[in-house]
Design an enzyme around this catalytic site. Structure first.
Site, mmCIF file in Angstrom:
data_model
loop_
_atom_site.group_PDB
_atom_site.id
_atom_site.type_symbol
_atom_site.label_atom_id
_atom_site.label_comp_id
_atom_site.label_asym_id
_atom_site.label_seq_id
_atom_site.Cartn_x
_atom_site.Cartn_y
_atom_site.Cartn_z
ATOM 1 N N GLY A 193 0.834 -1.209 -0.109
ATOM 2 C CA GLY A 193 -0.056 -0.030 0.073
ATOM 3 C C GLY A 193 0.805 1.148 0.038
ATOM 4 N N GLY A 194 -0.027 2.345 0.323
ATOM 5 C CA GLY A 194 0.926 3.494 0.332
ATOM 6 C C GLY A 194 1.637 3.966 1.367
ATOM 7 N N PHE A 195 1.617 3.341 2.420
ATOM 8 C CA PHE A 195 2.521 3.386 3.685
ATOM 9 C C PHE A 195 3.473 1.989 3.960
ATOM 10 C CE2 PHE A 195 -1.516 5.557 4.402
ATOM 11 C CZ PHE A 195 -0.939 6.907 4.813
ATOM 12 N N GLY A 196 3.456 1.024 3.151
ATOM 13 C CA GLY A 196 4.411 -0.012 3.320
ATOM 14 C C GLY A 196 4.022 -1.390 2.818
ATOM 15 N N VAL A 198 3.606 -5.663 3.588
ATOM 16 C CA VAL A 198 2.929 -6.586 4.501
ATOM 17 C C VAL A 198 3.495 -7.724 3.920
ATOM 18 C CG1 VAL A 198 1.079 -7.579 6.118
ATOM 19 C CG2 VAL A 198 1.084 -5.063 5.214
ATOM 20 N N LYS A 213 4.867 -6.001 8.808
ATOM 21 C CA LYS A 213 4.754 -5.053 8.134
ATOM 22 C C LYS A 213 5.920 -4.181 8.004
ATOM 23 C CE LYS A 213 1.401 -0.916 7.572
ATOM 24 N NZ LYS A 213 0.121 -0.422 7.831
ATOM 25 N N GLU A 267 -0.365 -9.698 14.783
ATOM 26 C CA GLU A 267 -0.962 -11.212 14.736
ATOM 27 C C GLU A 267 -1.595 -11.537 13.611
ATOM 28 O OE1 GLU A 267 -4.281 -11.565 17.361
ATOM 29 O OE2 GLU A 267 -5.054 -9.817 17.142
ATOM 30 N N ASP A 274 -9.244 -11.175 3.689
ATOM 31 C CA ASP A 274 -10.033 -9.863 3.951
ATOM 32 C C ASP A 274 -11.468 -9.884 3.256
ATOM 33 O OD1 ASP A 274 -10.031 -9.001 0.999
ATOM 34 O OD2 ASP A 274 -7.662 -9.538 1.239
ATOM 35 N N ASP A 313 -10.411 4.827 7.679
ATOM 36 C CA ASP A 313 -10.236 4.299 6.192
ATOM 37 C C ASP A 313 -10.593 2.879 6.546
ATOM 38 O OD1 ASP A 313 -9.528 3.725 3.741
ATOM 39 O OD2 ASP A 313 -7.460 3.184 3.999
#
Length: 442
Positions: A193-196, A198, A213, A267, A274, A313
């Site tokens: 994603g935009g922040f990192g 996983v 992450k 965890e 999802d 979000d």
């Protein structure tokens, strides 16, 4: 009488004789025409003759080209844990890092046994993270993981055990003495994603599945302060606040600060998916099943609000479903913020799930925007699509419902998706709605 005289006839004009100049030009034209014709004929005969001579020559046989030998494919080498970039010689030597500062937590219970289900379902022990036998790609420099193997200096919060403790807090915090790759085995990429990024992982002590992450330091826009006074990214601070009292929120097991990135060990249920992928397989859910899942999300959001945290979000991609137990967990607090009474002037999250007041007025309130996202989520559960999306555009207008959907469920969605923020219900009113009562929790 005199007779009239007859008019004399006009004499015919003599024809002009051809001048010598005209005769000369006519002769020259015929001469030039004959010369051009002779030249063209000669050129054609010469070209045909040259072509005939060229074709009559024997052609040399082409030599066969040697076939290129196939190059041997290089064997993929397992990449170790991300290394730091070499520093230029012009810079002064780095200062010694201080002693690691840890997340607050109870005493160490590293000897606690893992659940029987985790141990039974766990495969054979895998090679340690970063070893040559692992053969899995760790987060590279593009993901922000620039650190030497074993050099886990800086701040960290270490947690052991299969997950949160019985009290609901972040499990034991101890000194991060052993390297992170000696405690976890890195797996495949789960999402980016935009922040990192996983990655999946496995804890080597008990075989419990985890999610690792990797957040580059350059992408951290908001910082916060932990209860012990340590400065950390806001996502870590928010997860530390939400680490007790609710099982519907993902738990932070451990975090480590590297020179150019942060690693968060979270965890992860053994069999999970999802909510967006779950809905893609089934298109939409029955009303009873959607009501039970929506109440779980509503309980997790109410716990966030009670702790002063705003997720910002909420969407199916950020909700994890445990396929074995049916329990939901709210994940990805990268867009989160502290809850405030005043309006927010900066948007963070997914634009299709943003409230209409942000689109029209460029500001929104936290609770009203959360109710709007919850209404979109409930409509997505029972209908399998966005209520206002027409092709590639979003058209705000009347909400369409099928006949088989109950009137109580339609009323809840209409109240949550009111165009005016003041017409939307609060979280407590929505939680106490008659349609959401009597739901069995997994």
């Amino acid at each position: 009488w005199a007779m009239p005289r007859a008019r004399p006839r006009p004499r015919a004009r003599p024809r002009p004789r051809a001048s010598r100049r005209g005769l000369g030009s006519a002769r020259l034209w015929r001469c030039w025409l004959w010369r051009c014709w002779a030249g063209i004929s000669a050129w054609g005969q010469g070209g045909i003759a040259a072509l005939w001579l060229r074709l009559s020559r024997p052609r040399p046989r082409p030599r066969p080209r040697p076939r290129p030998r196939p190059r041997p494919r290089p064997r993929p080498r397992p990449r170790p844990w991300p290394r730091s970039r070499p520093r230029p010689r012009t810079q002064p030597p780095p200062r010694p890092r201080p002693r690691p500062r840890l997340l607050p937590g109870p005493a160490d219970t590293r000897g606690a046994a893992a659940p029987a289900a985790s141990a039974a379902a766990c495969p054979a022990r895998a090679p340690p993270l970063g070893s040559a036998a692992a053969g899995l790609e760790p987060p590279g420099p593009g993901a922000g993981g620039d650190a030497r193997p074993g050099a886990l200096g800086g701040r960290s919060g270490a947690v052991s055990g299969p997950g949160p403790s019985a009290e609901g807090r972040v499990s034991p915090a101890g000194e991060a003495r052993e390297a992170l790759q000696d405690r976890y085995r890195l797996g495949s990429l789960l999402g980016r994603g935009g922040f990192g990024s996983v990655y999946s992982g496995t804890r080597l002590s008990d075989g419990a599945p985890v999610a690792i992450k990797c957040v580059p330091r350059a992408r951290v826009q908001h910082w916060g302060e932990l209860p012990n006074g340590a400065r950390a990214p806001l996502e870590i601070v928010l997860l530390d606040r939400l680490s007790s009292g609710c099982g519907g929120i993902i738990q932070l097991l451990e975090w480590v600060e590297l020179p150019n990135s942060f690693l968060l060990v979270l965890e992860r249920p053994e069999r999970c998916q999802d909510l967006s992928g779950f809905l893609a397989e089934r298109r939409f859910l029955p009303e009873e099943e959607a009501r039970g899942l929506f109440r779980q999300v509503l309980a997790a959001v109410r716990h966030c609000t009670s702790c002063g945290v705003l997720h910002r979000d909420i969407k199916p991609e950020n909700i994890l479903l445990d396929l074995a137990t049916g329990q939901l967990k709210l994940i990805d607090f990268g867009c989160g913020a502290f809850l405030q009474d005043t309006a927010y002037r900066q948007f963070a999250g997914t634009l299709p799930y943003s409230p209409p007041e942000w689109i029209h007025h460029q500001h929104y309130h936290g609770e009203a925007a959360t109710i709007w996202s919850l209404g979109l989520l409930l409509y997505h559960l029972v209908m399998g699509k966005h209520p206002f999306r027409r092709g590639q555009q979003f058209i705000w207008g009347r909400i369409l419902f099928p006949q088989w959907l109950s009137q109580e469920c339609q009323n809840v969605i209409r109240r949550c998706l009111s165009m005016q923020p003041l017409d939307r219900p609060s979280l407590e009113d929505l939680f106490n709605d008659p349609w959401l009562q009597g739901v069995h929790h997994p």
